[in-house]
Design a protein around this motif. Structure first.
Motif, PDB file in Angstrom:
ATOM      1  N   ASP A 200       0.831  -1.209   0.000  1.00  0.00           N
ATOM      2  CA  ASP A 200       0.000   0.000   0.000  1.00  0.00           C
ATOM      3  C   ASP A 200       0.865   1.258   0.000  1.00  0.00           C
ATOM      4  OD1 ASP A 200      -2.334  -1.432  -0.069  1.00  0.00           O
ATOM      5  OD2 ASP A 200      -2.727  -1.295   2.083  1.00  0.00           O
ATOM      6  N   PHE A 201       1.896   1.267   0.824  1.00  0.00           N
ATOM      7  CA  PHE A 201       2.815   2.411   0.841  1.00  0.00           C
ATOM      8  C   PHE A 201       3.510   2.556  -0.510  1.00  0.00           C
ATOM      9  CE2 PHE A 201       7.270   3.701   1.104  1.00  0.00           C
ATOM     10  CZ  PHE A 201       7.126   5.017   1.532  1.00  0.00           C
ATOM     11  N   TYR A 202       3.974   1.448  -1.058  1.00  0.00           N
ATOM     12  CA  TYR A 202       4.651   1.461  -2.362  1.00  0.00           C
ATOM     13  C   TYR A 202       3.755   2.098  -3.431  1.00  0.00           C
ATOM     14  CZ  TYR A 202       7.222  -0.280  -6.450  1.00  0.00           C
ATOM     15  OH  TYR A 202       7.923  -0.373  -7.643  1.00  0.00           O
ATOM     16  N   PHE A 206       4.879   5.482  -5.304  1.00  0.00           N
ATOM     17  CA  PHE A 206       5.481   5.366  -6.635  1.00  0.00           C
ATOM     18  C   PHE A 206       4.479   5.228  -7.777  1.00  0.00           C
ATOM     19  CE2 PHE A 206       8.808   3.330  -3.810  1.00  0.00           C
ATOM     20  CZ  PHE A 206       9.511   4.508  -3.660  1.00  0.00           C
ATOM     21  N   VAL A 207       3.237   4.891  -7.464  1.00  0.00           N
ATOM     22  CA  VAL A 207       2.202   4.826  -8.504  1.00  0.00           C
ATOM     23  C   VAL A 207       1.336   6.088  -8.452  1.00  0.00           C
ATOM     24  CG1 VAL A 207       0.255   3.521  -9.430  1.00  0.00           C
ATOM     25  CG2 VAL A 207       2.217   2.300  -8.430  1.00  0.00           C
ATOM     26  N   GLN A 375       5.817   4.836 -13.963  1.00  0.00           N
ATOM     27  CA  GLN A 375       5.794   6.269 -14.242  1.00  0.00           C
ATOM     28  C   GLN A 375       6.412   6.583 -15.600  1.00  0.00           C
ATOM     29  OE1 GLN A 375       4.244   8.528 -12.560  1.00  0.00           O
ATOM     30  NE2 GLN A 375       3.692   7.226 -10.813  1.00  0.00           N
ATOM     31  N   PRO A 376       6.020   7.730 -16.192  1.00  0.00           N
ATOM     32  CA  PRO A 376       6.665   8.161 -17.441  1.00  0.00           C
ATOM     33  C   PRO A 376       8.168   8.340 -17.223  1.00  0.00           C
ATOM     34  CG  PRO A 376       4.703   9.463 -16.993  1.00  0.00           C
ATOM     35  CD  PRO A 376       4.959   8.650 -15.768  1.00  0.00           C
ATOM     36  N   ALA A 409       7.672  14.563  -8.396  1.00  0.00           N
ATOM     37  CA  ALA A 409       6.294  14.112  -8.563  1.00  0.00           C
ATOM     38  C   ALA A 409       5.331  15.231  -8.895  1.00  0.00           C
ATOM     39  CB  ALA A 409       5.831  13.400  -7.289  1.00  0.00           C
ATOM     40  N   ARG A 410       5.756  16.468  -8.659  1.00  0.00           N
ATOM     41  CA  ARG A 410       4.868  17.622  -8.849  1.00  0.00           C
ATOM     42  C   ARG A 410       4.555  17.796 -10.340  1.00  0.00           C
ATOM     43  NH1 ARG A 410       7.897  21.371  -6.304  1.00  0.00           N
ATOM     44  NH2 ARG A 410       7.101  20.641  -4.281  1.00  0.00           N
TER      45      ARG A 410
END
Length: 413
Positions: A200-202, A206-207, A375-376, A409-410
């Motif tokens: 869940d944290f992962y 990261f997703v 992620q891209p 991430a922004r």
């Protein structure tokens, strides 16, 4: 299943469909990868279709993407291209990918694939790519003789891991074989993140790129644990290739390596036997979870009816149980489709298959950010650079690394 049997299964449509040609862009050019591609060529040949190989070496696929952009913008796309993760969505937004829903319905892909995998193969709810295989990233590879020398078992927790590392170091064995390259450090980091924080944290970090997860007490624990591992690597690690690190474990110079299951091929090529000479165990804290790295082919819109027929044969062949079995036996990965006979797979492959199925059921199956699944490229690269810098420069604090994660991430204007 024998190659002859596969030919029979895949050849049933040959008489009914006109011959066409598939042009496939990929970067599988060495060893078991090339052997696996040959199986796909044979599968198409049994159906009367020709194969034009568009293999591009180097750059982990970067060079291939340059070729692909040139071909698509020039109005001459290949039949299929090796794409993975968010890259599939990026090409989908360009409106150049083919709709594969008819084949997916016929072969029951929604029932055959875990939901998280199926969604990665779709754009706007429609299948546009076909998965080929699954690699598990969160493995810990261990030389069994090294464990015997220090009289202990494989570690199941991080406390056990570091206690074992201390014993190995005192015995004159390098505890962790590591290659000091950004992608290898990122691979180790995401494995630690899963083991310390859980699935869940992962996913949040990261997703979903949740700032609260990226800058949290849990992430600080991840970074602390990750950096602690470095003390148990050797001074020659910087710039070492991953397979050279694996060779250290094979020879007994080092005891353990964090690496995906492509490392297994190195052990097998050296004549080593799973559970006798080496162990493949879940990295500490990750036994009930699974970081997946999936190879897939996106299909492009084609003008010629014969080319579309050949493309459909390619898609159908990839998801057939016969091909899934033979391809993955050669590649060292496991089938992505459910119901494939795992009897010919080695112990590590069978365990990976069991974990893949089980973690899909309990929702602890997560995509690898280190291997282009989550992620891209721009976001992934920013995270990878931060992780590598943190590993290599002890002046960088956990707080600074977390700030860099949040900035990466922004959303960009």
């Amino acid at each position: 299943m024998s190659r002859a049997a596969m030919a029979v299964l895949l050849g049933v449509a040959a008489a009914a469909a006109p011959a066409g040609e598939v042009e496939v862009l990929h970067w599988w050019t060495s060893g078991g990868e090339a052997k696996s591609v040959d199986e796909l060529k044979r599968a198409l040949a049994t159906q009367g279709h020709a194969w034009r190989d568009l293999a591009v070496q180097g750059g982990g696929g970067d060079a291939a993407m340059t070729v692909l952009r040139s071909r698509v913008t020039g109005g001459n796309p290949p039949t299929a291209a090796q794409l993975k993760g968010p890259a599939i969505q990026e090409w989908g937004r360009m409106g150049v990918l083919a709709n594969l829903d008819d084949v997916a319905t016929e072969q029951r892909w929604d029932a055959q694939l875990p939901k998280v995998v199926a969604e990665a193969m779709k754009y706007n709810g429609h299948y546009v790519a076909v998965p080929v295989n699954v690699h598990r990233v969160n493995w810990l590879w261990i030389n069994r003789d090294a464990l015997r020398k220090v009289g202990t078992r494989a570690p199941q927790s991080w406390d056990e891991f570091f206690a074992l590392a201390e014993k190995l170091q005192r015995a004159g064995i390098v505890p962790v074989a590591h290659g000091g390259q950004p992608w290898q450090e990122f691979t180790t980091f995401e494995t630690v993140a899963l083991g310390v924080g859980g699935a869940d944290f992962y996913r949040k970090a990261f997703v979903k790129l949740d700032p609260a997860a990226l800058k949290s007490g849990t992430m600080e624990s991840v970074l602390t644990t990750f950096r602690r591992i470095k003390a148990y690597t050797d001074k020659a690690a910087p710039r070492r290739d991953w397979n050279q690190a694996t060779a250290m474990v094979i020879r007994g110079e080092a005891a353990m390596q964090f690496m995906g299951d492509w490392a297994k091929g190195e052990f097998l090529a050296a004549g080593k036997v799973p559970n006798k000479d080496f162990l493949c165990v879940s990295a500490p804290g990750t036994e009930r979870s699974y970081i997946f790295n999936i190879d897939s082919f996106a299909m492009f819109q084609l003008q010629s009816a014969a080319a579309r027929t050949a493309q459909r044969a390619l898609v159908t062949s990839i998801m057939s149980p016969a091909f899934q079995e033979i391809f993955n036996l050669n590649k060292g990965s496991i089938p992505v489709a459910a119901g494939v006979n795992m009897g010919r797979f080695d112990l590590c492959g069978q365990e990976s298959g069991a974990y893949f199925t089980a973690t899909a059921m309990i929702n602890t199956l997560v995509p690898s950010i280190a291997h282009k699944m989550a992620q891209p490229a721009a976001v992934e690269d920013a995270f990878k650079e931060t992780v590598a810098a943190f590993w290599n420069d002890e002046r960088i604090t956990s707080a600074q690394a977390m700030d860099r994660f949040v900035a990466a991430a922004r959303p960009k204007p």
